[in-house]
Write a protein that holds these residues in place. Structure first.
Motif, PDB file in Angstrom:
ATOM      1  N   CYS A  24      -2.722   0.930  -1.225  1.00 39.97           N
ATOM      2  CA  CYS A  24      -1.912   1.677  -0.667  1.00 39.97           C
ATOM      3  C   CYS A  24      -1.582   2.995  -1.228  1.00 39.97           C
ATOM      4  CB  CYS A  24      -0.508   1.206  -0.221  1.00 39.97           C
ATOM      5  SG  CYS A  24      -0.537  -0.250   0.899  1.00 39.97           S
ATOM      6  N   THR A  28      -3.197   7.162  -0.364  1.00 42.41           N
ATOM      7  CA  THR A  28      -2.145   8.096   0.027  1.00 42.41           C
ATOM      8  C   THR A  28      -2.007   9.186  -0.898  1.00 42.41           C
ATOM      9  OG1 THR A  28      -0.873   6.052   0.975  1.00 42.41           O
ATOM     10  CG2 THR A  28       0.501   8.024   0.395  1.00 42.41           C
ATOM     11  N   ALA A  56       4.698  10.571  -1.308  1.00 40.46           N
ATOM     12  CA  ALA A  56       3.728   9.061  -0.970  1.00 40.46           C
ATOM     13  C   ALA A  56       4.657   7.753  -1.059  1.00 40.46           C
ATOM     14  CB  ALA A  56       2.975   8.981  -2.117  1.00 40.46           C
ATOM     15  N   ILE A  59       5.759   6.745   2.429  1.00 39.71           N
ATOM     16  CA  ILE A  59       4.802   6.360   3.300  1.00 39.71           C
ATOM     17  C   ILE A  59       4.474   5.116   2.991  1.00 39.71           C
ATOM     18  CG2 ILE A  59       2.371   6.948   3.684  1.00 39.71           C
ATOM     19  CD1 ILE A  59       3.206   9.789   3.205  1.00 39.71           C
TER      20      ILE A  59
END
Length: 82
Positions: A24, A28, A56, A59
């Motif tokens: 992730c 990102t 980040a 998110i």
């Protein structure tokens, strides 16, 4: 997520969680860096890192990690039913 799926999957191991976080975080940060590169360029490294982390982290935590947890549960449920 059903009760049976919860029992089958259980919580991720430290290694699974580390991989999930990496999957992730890296994309990102890459997308944010490329998208905002002109705006971030004049900033000091510390300020640039602060801005990137501020964008980040939400998110990753609220958007991407829940989806990746669901995918992990589906994969483990399919494997256990095979």
């Amino acid at each position: 997520m059903s009760d049976q799926q919860s029992r089958v999957a259980g919580p991720p191991t430290k290694h699974q969680l580390a991989l999930m976080i990496w999957l992730c975080v890296f994309p990102t940060l890459t997308v944010i860096n490329v998208t905002l590169s002109d705006w971030l360029a004049p900033m000091s490294a510390v300020l640039r890192t602060f801005v990137l982390a501020t964008i980040a982290v939400p998110i990753v935590i609220y958007g991407l990690m829940p989806q990746l947890h669901k995918v992990r549960v589906r994969i483990l449920t399919i494997r256990s039913n095979s």
